[in-house]
Design a protein around this motif. Structure first.
Motif, PDB file in Angstrom:
ATOM      1  N   UNK A   1     128.739  76.171  44.118  1.00 58.38           N
ATOM      2  CA  UNK A   1     128.313  74.772  43.931  1.00 58.38           C
ATOM      3  C   UNK A   1     126.924  74.524  44.510  1.00 58.38           C
ATOM      4  N   UNK A   2     126.126  75.587  44.605  1.00 59.56           N
ATOM      5  CA  UNK A   2     124.787  75.450  45.164  1.00 59.56           C
ATOM      6  C   UNK A   2     123.894  74.533  44.371  1.00 59.56           C
ATOM      7  N   UNK A   3     124.202  74.359  43.090  1.00 64.08           N
ATOM      8  CA  UNK A   3     123.364  73.491  42.259  1.00 64.08           C
ATOM      9  C   UNK A   3     123.385  72.044  42.739  1.00 64.08           C
ATOM     10  N   UNK A   4     124.403  71.663  43.545  1.00 65.89           N
ATOM     11  CA  UNK A   4     124.483  70.286  44.035  1.00 65.89           C
ATOM     12  C   UNK A   4     123.339  69.940  44.985  1.00 65.89           C
ATOM     13  N   UNK A   5     122.744  70.956  45.582  1.00 66.42           N
ATOM     14  CA  UNK A   5     121.617  70.694  46.494  1.00 66.42           C
ATOM     15  C   UNK A   5     120.305  70.526  45.740  1.00 66.42           C
ATOM     16  N   UNK A   6     120.335  70.717  44.427  1.00 69.05           N
ATOM     17  CA  UNK A   6     119.102  70.605  43.631  1.00 69.05           C
ATOM     18  C   UNK A   6     119.334  69.757  42.378  1.00 69.05           C
ATOM     19  N   UNK A   7     120.348  68.870  42.430  1.00 70.48           N
ATOM     20  CA  UNK A   7     120.687  68.095  41.230  1.00 70.48           C
ATOM     21  C   UNK A   7     120.071  66.708  41.201  1.00 70.48           C
TER      22      UNK A   7
ATOM     23  N   UNK B   1     120.692  64.272  43.252  1.00 75.89           N
ATOM     24  CA  UNK B   1     121.613  63.241  43.737  1.00 75.89           C
ATOM     25  C   UNK B   1     121.868  63.437  45.230  1.00 75.89           C
ATOM     26  N   UNK B   2     121.574  62.412  45.999  1.00 77.35           N
ATOM     27  CA  UNK B   2     121.741  62.500  47.449  1.00 77.35           C
ATOM     28  C   UNK B   2     123.205  62.492  47.873  1.00 77.35           C
ATOM     29  N   UNK B   3     124.063  61.990  47.008  1.00 78.90           N
ATOM     30  CA  UNK B   3     125.470  61.839  47.402  1.00 78.90           C
ATOM     31  C   UNK B   3     126.242  63.153  47.323  1.00 78.90           C
ATOM     32  N   UNK B   4     125.701  64.135  46.619  1.00 79.24           N
ATOM     33  CA  UNK B   4     126.368  65.431  46.539  1.00 79.24           C
ATOM     34  C   UNK B   4     125.828  66.344  47.627  1.00 79.24           C
TER      35      UNK B   4
ATOM     36  N   UNK C   1     107.423  69.086  49.383  1.00 76.78           N
ATOM     37  CA  UNK C   1     108.843  69.341  49.619  1.00 76.78           C
ATOM     38  C   UNK C   1     109.405  68.263  50.539  1.00 76.78           C
ATOM     39  N   UNK C   2     110.647  67.913  50.270  1.00 74.65           N
ATOM     40  CA  UNK C   2     111.372  67.115  51.249  1.00 74.65           C
ATOM     41  C   UNK C   2     112.853  67.505  51.186  1.00 74.65           C
ATOM     42  N   UNK C   3     113.527  67.353  52.317  1.00 75.58           N
ATOM     43  CA  UNK C   3     114.889  67.852  52.470  1.00 75.58           C
ATOM     44  C   UNK C   3     115.746  66.782  53.135  1.00 75.58           C
ATOM     45  N   UNK C   4     117.015  66.727  52.692  1.00 72.37           N
ATOM     46  CA  UNK C   4     117.982  65.866  53.375  1.00 72.37           C
ATOM     47  C   UNK C   4     119.244  66.691  53.642  1.00 72.37           C
ATOM     48  N   UNK C   5     119.614  66.803  54.883  1.00 69.81           N
ATOM     49  CA  UNK C   5     120.794  67.565  55.237  1.00 69.81           C
ATOM     50  C   UNK C   5     121.172  67.355  56.688  1.00 69.81           C
ATOM     51  N   UNK C   6     122.278  67.980  57.068  1.00 71.51           N
ATOM     52  CA  UNK C   6     122.756  67.890  58.448  1.00 71.51           C
ATOM     53  C   UNK C   6     122.808  69.301  59.025  1.00 71.51           C
TER      54      UNK C   6
ATOM     55  N   UNK D   1     120.274  67.530  49.572  1.00 67.87           N
ATOM     56  CA  UNK D   1     119.308  67.614  48.490  1.00 67.87           C
ATOM     57  C   UNK D   1     117.989  68.248  48.962  1.00 67.87           C
ATOM     58  N   UNK D   2     117.437  69.069  48.101  1.00 64.15           N
ATOM     59  CA  UNK D   2     116.079  69.587  48.268  1.00 64.15           C
ATOM     60  C   UNK D   2     115.259  69.083  47.092  1.00 64.15           C
ATOM     61  N   UNK D   3     114.190  68.365  47.385  1.00 61.90           N
ATOM     62  CA  UNK D   3     113.324  67.846  46.321  1.00 61.90           C
ATOM     63  C   UNK D   3     111.978  68.583  46.381  1.00 61.90           C
ATOM     64  N   UNK D   4     111.693  69.289  45.331  1.00 58.38           N
ATOM     65  CA  UNK D   4     110.428  70.017  45.225  1.00 58.38           C
ATOM     66  C   UNK D   4     109.594  69.378  44.121  1.00 58.38           C
TER      67      UNK D   4
END
Length: 368
Positions: free
Chosen positions: A244-250, A252-255, A288-293, A361-364
């Protein structure tokens, strides 16, 4: 019809033969058959043939003005330097170190380097040996970075070959996450890279990757700024690694996807815990910007020419992998500023610093 006696015919034949002989003798007596004499060899050919011996004579007697003058004259008279003359370069170099200033032998070495072909260029060979860590021609001491710059600046036709080794042995390693260069090697790269840049011999994508990697401040001055074009959010073509790695590049912040540090994995050094692959490689990655824990890093996998950086045995391609982003994982958006755009990016790989990382999410942004 009147018939002549045989004796009379014989006498007439003899007389005719004598007349013909006399005619040819009298008409050719003023002529002289000239045999062509070989033309003397041009002075330039002679200068080329003896140039090696003349240079060796200057090496043996550097205090002899006549020997130095002959060497200068023959160098000027020889239009295409023979390889054997170029091979005298190291001997000239050994007898006229840079510390002596513009000594006559060093002037001869400079003249050789400016004209010797790539494969036999003494200045280019000096740079190549030193950069590869093979010494400086038997002097028994390490090469001084500032001295090496003199040799590269005077390498003439050998400049492309010398710079190719600078790129392979110094610039590409400087663009890798795992820094393997010593402080001396970094200083050497800082000294040599400007000359290679002026000669158009530095691959732009590798240079940009090395600037993003950091460690050699002088490289930043070599990047030619270009107007920023339009950029868009980049969509990966596929992901490698965690399910399900695609969820980090889809987009959508909620996934999210949970990642774990597993360095023992076979392709960990390139793919990390998760890798977003771009096919073909992205032409320019600008933001680049990243959102994660949880803390971690993003490495950009930059496609290079064969033999530069590291090799991927599966795809048979070469790459460098500078860290493009370090994030703390606060649960909020974190922006990573790139000092220069990254070019030819074939993947973005995620590496958790420790334990687990929940990546939303990773936004490139860039240009495909």
């Amino acid at each position: 019809m009147r018939r002549f006696p045989l004796r009379t015919l014989l006498l007439m034949t003899l007389a005719l033969a004598a007349f013909v002989r006399l005619y040819f003798v009298t008409h050719s007596s003023g002529r002289r058959v000239e045999r062509p004499t070989p033309a003397p060899a041009p002075a330039s050919d002679q200068a080329c043939r003896t140039l090696e011996r003349t240079l060796e004579g200057a090496v043996r007697a550097p205090e002899n003005p006549a020997a130095l003058t002959r060497a200068r004259q023959q160098l000027g008279a020889c239009p295409e330097l023979p390889v054997r003359a170029c091979e005298v370069g190291p001997a000239l170099d050994a007898r006229a170190q840079l510390e002596a200033g513009a000594a006559p032998l060093r002037e001869l070495l400079e003249a050789l380097c400016q004209r010797c072909p790539a494969g036999a260029n003494p200045c280019a060979s000096h740079v190549t040996r030193a950069v590869m860590g093979r010494g400086t021609g038997g002097t028994g001491r390490p090469a001084d970075p500032a001295d090496l710059r003199w040799y590269l600046e005077h390498a003439g036709p050998g400049t492309p070959d010398a710079c190719a080794e600078v790129v392979r042995s110094l610039l590409a390693p400087a663009a890798l996450t795992r820094d393997t260069l010593t402080d001396v090697q970094k200083e050497t790269l800082g000294q040599l890279a400007p000359t290679c840049a002026r000669a158009g011999q530095l691959p732009t994508n590798v240079l940009h990757a090395a600037v993003v990697r950091g460690g050699v401040p002088a490289l930043t001055q070599l990047v030619q700024e270009k107007p920023a074009g339009e950029s868009a959010v980049l969509k990966s073509d596929r992901t490698v690694g965690a399910q399900n790695g695609e969820k980090a590049f889809d987009g959508q912040e909620t996934t999210s996807v949970a990642l774990t540090a597993t360095p023992q994995a076979q392709r960990w050094e390139k793919d990390g815990a998760l890798s977003a692959v771009f096919e073909p490689p992205v032409r320019k990655l600008s933001a680049l910007r990243v959102r994660g824990t949880g803390p971690g890093t993003l490495r950009a996998v930059v496609r290079t020419l064969e033999g530069l950086g590291r090799n991927d045995p599966d795809t048979k391609t070469s790459f460098v992998d500078p860290v493009a982003c370090r994030f703390k994982g606060t649960g909020q958006w974190e922006t990573c500023t790139l000092p220069v755009p990254l070019l030819d990016v074939e993947a973005l790989s995620v590496f958790p610093d420790k334990g687990k990382l929940t990546l939303n999410e990773v936004e490139a942004r860039g240009t495909r």
